[in-house]
Design a protein around this motif. Sequence first.
Motif, PDB file in Angstrom:
ATOM      1  N   GLU A  14     -12.060  58.298  12.446  1.00  0.00           N
ATOM      2  CA  GLU A  14     -11.309  58.946  13.703  1.00  0.00           C
ATOM      3  C   GLU A  14     -12.168  59.841  13.962  1.00  0.00           C
ATOM      4  O   GLU A  14     -12.964  60.884  13.329  1.00  0.00           O
ATOM      5  N   ALA A  15     -12.427  60.193  15.416  1.00  0.00           N
ATOM      6  CA  ALA A  15     -13.234  61.083  15.819  1.00  0.00           C
ATOM      7  C   ALA A  15     -12.245  62.431  15.927  1.00  0.00           C
ATOM      8  O   ALA A  15     -11.185  62.666  16.320  1.00  0.00           O
ATOM      9  N   VAL A  16     -13.076  63.524  15.551  1.00  0.00           N
ATOM     10  CA  VAL A  16     -12.472  64.906  15.617  1.00  0.00           C
ATOM     11  C   VAL A  16     -13.172  65.853  16.547  1.00  0.00           C
ATOM     12  O   VAL A  16     -14.346  65.769  16.727  1.00  0.00           O
ATOM     13  N   PRO A  17     -12.538  66.929  16.737  1.00  0.00           N
ATOM     14  CA  PRO A  17     -13.152  68.041  17.649  1.00  0.00           C
ATOM     15  C   PRO A  17     -14.405  68.430  16.654  1.00  0.00           C
ATOM     16  O   PRO A  17     -14.456  68.885  15.454  1.00  0.00           O
ATOM     17  N   LEU A  18     -15.527  68.758  17.412  1.00  0.00           N
ATOM     18  CA  LEU A  18     -16.767  69.394  16.834  1.00  0.00           C
ATOM     19  C   LEU A  18     -16.252  70.425  15.779  1.00  0.00           C
ATOM     20  O   LEU A  18     -16.773  70.977  14.677  1.00  0.00           O
ATOM     21  N   GLY A  19     -15.552  71.601  16.445  1.00  0.00           N
ATOM     22  CA  GLY A  19     -15.057  72.847  15.903  1.00  0.00           C
ATOM     23  C   GLY A  19     -14.315  72.647  14.635  1.00  0.00           C
ATOM     24  O   GLY A  19     -14.363  73.445  13.579  1.00  0.00           O
ATOM     25  N   ARG A  20     -13.705  71.623  14.622  1.00  0.00           N
ATOM     26  CA  ARG A  20     -13.004  71.291  13.500  1.00  0.00           C
ATOM     27  C   ARG A  20     -13.608  70.749  12.326  1.00  0.00           C
ATOM     28  O   ARG A  20     -13.643  70.970  11.135  1.00  0.00           O
ATOM     29  N   LEU A  21     -14.706  70.008  12.621  1.00  0.00           N
ATOM     30  CA  LEU A  21     -15.514  69.413  11.833  1.00  0.00           C
ATOM     31  C   LEU A  21     -16.450  70.397  11.019  1.00  0.00           C
ATOM     32  O   LEU A  21     -16.661  70.339   9.730  1.00  0.00           O
ATOM     33  N   LEU A  22     -16.752  71.585  11.785  1.00  0.00           N
ATOM     34  CA  LEU A  22     -17.472  72.571  11.184  1.00  0.00           C
ATOM     35  C   LEU A  22     -16.723  73.695  10.572  1.00  0.00           C
ATOM     36  O   LEU A  22     -17.194  74.514   9.927  1.00  0.00           O
ATOM     37  N   ALA A  23     -15.273  73.720  10.877  1.00  0.00           N
ATOM     38  CA  ALA A  23     -14.548  74.794  10.338  1.00  0.00           C
ATOM     39  C   ALA A  23     -14.518  74.904   8.846  1.00  0.00           C
ATOM     40  O   ALA A  23     -14.344  76.119   8.526  1.00  0.00           O
ATOM     41  N   ALA A  24     -14.683  74.037   8.006  1.00  0.00           N
ATOM     42  CA  ALA A  24     -14.505  73.867   6.805  1.00  0.00           C
ATOM     43  C   ALA A  24     -15.431  74.768   6.049  1.00  0.00           C
ATOM     44  O   ALA A  24     -15.414  75.198   4.824  1.00  0.00           O
ATOM     45  N   GLY A  25     -16.738  74.819   6.782  1.00  0.00           N
ATOM     46  CA  GLY A  25     -17.761  75.464   6.126  1.00  0.00           C
ATOM     47  C   GLY A  25     -18.640  74.582   5.264  1.00  0.00           C
ATOM     48  O   GLY A  25     -17.960  73.644   4.889  1.00  0.00           O
ATOM     49  N   GLY A  26     -19.522  74.897   4.768  1.00  0.00           N
ATOM     50  CA  GLY A  26     -20.388  74.079   3.830  1.00  0.00           C
ATOM     51  C   GLY A  26     -21.008  72.644   4.618  1.00  0.00           C
ATOM     52  O   GLY A  26     -20.670  72.354   5.966  1.00  0.00           O
ATOM     53  N   PRO A  27     -21.554  71.777   3.945  1.00  0.00           N
ATOM     54  CA  PRO A  27     -22.318  70.755   4.506  1.00  0.00           C
ATOM     55  C   PRO A  27     -21.046  69.792   4.989  1.00  0.00           C
ATOM     56  O   PRO A  27     -20.087  69.324   4.276  1.00  0.00           O
ATOM     57  N   GLY A  50      -9.416  75.749  14.037  1.00  0.00           N
ATOM     58  CA  GLY A  50      -8.572  74.772  14.758  1.00  0.00           C
ATOM     59  C   GLY A  50      -8.788  74.579  16.122  1.00  0.00           C
ATOM     60  O   GLY A  50      -8.120  73.762  16.801  1.00  0.00           O
ATOM     61  N   TYR A  51      -9.608  75.488  16.981  1.00  0.00           N
ATOM     62  CA  TYR A  51      -9.862  75.007  18.070  1.00  0.00           C
ATOM     63  C   TYR A  51     -11.138  75.568  18.410  1.00  0.00           C
ATOM     64  O   TYR A  51     -11.943  76.116  17.787  1.00  0.00           O
ATOM     65  N   SER A  52     -11.804  74.898  19.747  1.00  0.00           N
ATOM     66  CA  SER A  52     -13.263  75.019  20.243  1.00  0.00           C
ATOM     67  C   SER A  52     -12.904  75.779  21.673  1.00  0.00           C
ATOM     68  O   SER A  52     -12.202  75.333  22.257  1.00  0.00           O
ATOM     69  N   ALA A  53     -14.191  76.414  21.973  1.00  0.00           N
ATOM     70  CA  ALA A  53     -14.316  76.728  23.453  1.00  0.00           C
ATOM     71  C   ALA A  53     -14.578  75.739  24.343  1.00  0.00           C
ATOM     72  O   ALA A  53     -14.976  74.622  23.942  1.00  0.00           O
ATOM     73  N   GLY A  54     -13.518  75.531  25.375  1.00  0.00           N
ATOM     74  CA  GLY A  54     -13.598  74.366  26.241  1.00  0.00           C
ATOM     75  C   GLY A  54     -12.344  73.613  25.988  1.00  0.00           C
ATOM     76  O   GLY A  54     -12.008  72.783  26.876  1.00  0.00           O
ATOM     77  N   ASP A  55     -11.618  73.928  24.898  1.00  0.00           N
ATOM     78  CA  ASP A  55     -10.311  72.977  24.749  1.00  0.00           C
ATOM     79  C   ASP A  55      -9.274  73.464  25.800  1.00  0.00           C
ATOM     80  O   ASP A  55      -9.190  74.654  26.053  1.00  0.00           O
ATOM     81  N   VAL A  56      -8.715  72.715  26.054  1.00  0.00           N
ATOM     82  CA  VAL A  56      -7.404  72.720  27.217  1.00  0.00           C
ATOM     83  C   VAL A  56      -6.207  72.362  26.641  1.00  0.00           C
ATOM     84  O   VAL A  56      -6.202  71.139  26.152  1.00  0.00           O
ATOM     85  N   GLY A  57      -5.234  73.087  26.512  1.00  0.00           N
ATOM     86  CA  GLY A  57      -3.755  72.640  26.217  1.00  0.00           C
ATOM     87  C   GLY A  57      -2.846  73.279  26.845  1.00  0.00           C
ATOM     88  O   GLY A  57      -3.086  74.020  27.768  1.00  0.00           O
ATOM     89  N   HIS A  58      -1.581  73.603  26.096  1.00  0.00           N
ATOM     90  CA  HIS A  58      -0.488  74.188  26.493  1.00  0.00           C
ATOM     91  C   HIS A  58      -0.015  75.220  25.638  1.00  0.00           C
ATOM     92  O   HIS A  58      -0.002  75.081  24.267  1.00  0.00           O
ATOM     93  N   LEU A  59       0.151  76.452  26.209  1.00  0.00           N
ATOM     94  CA  LEU A  59       0.779  77.503  25.597  1.00  0.00           C
ATOM     95  C   LEU A  59       2.059  77.092  24.782  1.00  0.00           C
ATOM     96  O   LEU A  59       2.951  77.172  25.743  1.00  0.00           O
ATOM     97  N   ARG A  60       2.271  77.552  23.519  1.00  0.00           N
ATOM     98  CA  ARG A  60       3.702  77.453  23.250  1.00  0.00           C
ATOM     99  C   ARG A  60       3.852  78.684  22.277  1.00  0.00           C
ATOM    100  O   ARG A  60       3.016  79.378  21.747  1.00  0.00           O
ATOM    101  N   THR A  61       5.008  79.035  21.888  1.00  0.00           N
ATOM    102  CA  THR A  61       5.455  80.157  21.019  1.00  0.00           C
ATOM    103  C   THR A  61       5.294  79.438  19.373  1.00  0.00           C
ATOM    104  O   THR A  61       5.446  78.510  19.189  1.00  0.00           O
TER     105      THR A  61
END
Length: 616
Positions: free
Chosen positions: A311-324, A501-512
């Motif tokens: 599964e392809a994942v957003p790059l920000g999510r791939l890097l968010a965990a920290g470490g290699p 959980g998100y990256s610059a450039g993501d487009v989505g919908h605002l929720r409560t």
Amino acid sequence: MSDAPERTAAVLAGMGAPESLAGPLVGALGPGAAEELAADPWRLLALPAVTPDQADFCARRALGDAAAPDDPRRGRALVGRALAAAVREGSTAVEERELGRALRGMRIADPGAAVEAALDDGSAMVFEVFPEDADDGFEDGEAPEMPDPDRFLAPTRVGLAEQELGEGLARLIGTSEPIMDPATASETAEAAAERIGEDVEAETSAAAIAAIMRGVTVLRHGPAAGAAVRHTLACLAAAAEDSGVGLAVASPTAQSAAVLNELLGGALAAAAPGAVSGEGAPEAEQAAGTDTEDEETPQEGAAPSPVVAVEAVPLGRLLAAGGPVPAGIVVVSDAMALDVERAAALVEACEDGTHLVLLADPAEAPSARPGQVVRDVAESRMAAVADLPDAPSPGPLGELAAAVAGGDLARVEAPDREVVLVPASSGAEAAHRAVQLVGDSIPRALGIAAEQVQIVAATRGGEAGTDALNKACKERFNPGPGALGGLDAGDRVLLSGGGPGYSAGDVGHLRTGPEGDERPHVELAGGGAPVPVDPAHLRPGWAVTVAAAHGSRWPGAVAVFGPETRGSRPQVYTALTRGVRHVSIVHAAGPELAEAVKEKTSLPRTTRLRDIIREG
């Protein structure tokens, strides 16, 4: 609550500057903005909207006769202004002589002193690069004299990121070993093709083998290379499984990852059981591309292979965990959108020996942020470079993109309305047409939901720019009081910065958020629970600029070129390739747009990455 804005406003009032600048200055300089400004009035130039003449006026009000054109504080600020302007244009550095000419134009008699002031302050860095054509031969048994190096100035943050990126890429190139021997790699590619039941072209297999053999690889592709991309990833997934190194696939944004997963369908799962652990493959819908005409559809009711999906994942999510990153092969799609800072973070997360693969369409514009990573890596001659083939029958979207890449803004035949041209006589009419297309015409005629259609505008200002379009879309699709900085739950939003959980450039919908959680949440492409976001990162996202759309794709796109559009071939190409099933072109730019596509072929940038990689 901090009183920094109030203290800054008081200092601004004392120097005759608008107190409304207090908030932006605190954002730019931090909570100590008032103290910095009182000690150095030219810190006003941290705001792009403030001109040097305006800063000089305020400095004279604050300092009296002590304000002088050759004040080191003024020189330092103007160096920063010149470097920041270059960064906004995508460059990572400015050659010293060019910087000197710019400073003399701002009444700096001694540019060298101004540069030294900036270097002493730590806000800028200097880098030396020896000319590529330097004489390295010997005459009469004597070593040649070393030429004087070229000196480049860069903002410290950007300069360090580019240096770290170049050294990190050199590290991957130097520490990697072939994952397989050539014969085994070829056999693995053939076996992957058999597993997915599709014909894989020899050119595609050769590209995948190059990535298996080399530490850093650029795989270039055109607008209709969906099948070749899928086949390449199937081969790499099989190699990762057979060798036990693991595979990670990432895209710059959530929406580009969602489109890639739709393209991949179940093909990768069949190619490489267990290559990467995941929850399951996306259901194989119609591939989001223009190259599926000749591909076979799996038999309905056929039993799926008992495999784990890649599964392809957003790059920000791939890097968010920290470490290699826990994979020996790391693939990034839509890599033209990578800037030096984001690429540096990616490479830092790759362990020694990792194989990094950049999938990129070189006809696209370079990143909206500083750097031209893919081009510099390819031109370094230290990485492998291979080309993936387009489909034999690319379809109208592929034909349009290929024409623009060749300099021709041509009409194409589109019997199924994959491409629709909507002329407009003014910016106001263009905006009206764009909103109508999203809200009515495209969903009704093509069955693409309005939520899956993105407006991409060439400009921010003007009657057909993103500001006006977002206002019109807000009124039509989700009117409300604007309780959150002008936004309401249900609005489409663009995220201007990254977070968990998100990256610059993501487009989505605002929720409560959930009950008791007052933070704004955004629902992103690809499903999953809405993620909490920093309110400062929220922007209206019904319409986005070409720069903000770079690195993302949607099922449908409406490209708007208002009368103010000046454009270039890469910008127009990028705008027209954001939609993978349909694009509507709302055109009010006149014949100048076609002329720009024909004549303005590149967006020149000054970068150092190529030389850093070569130096190792």
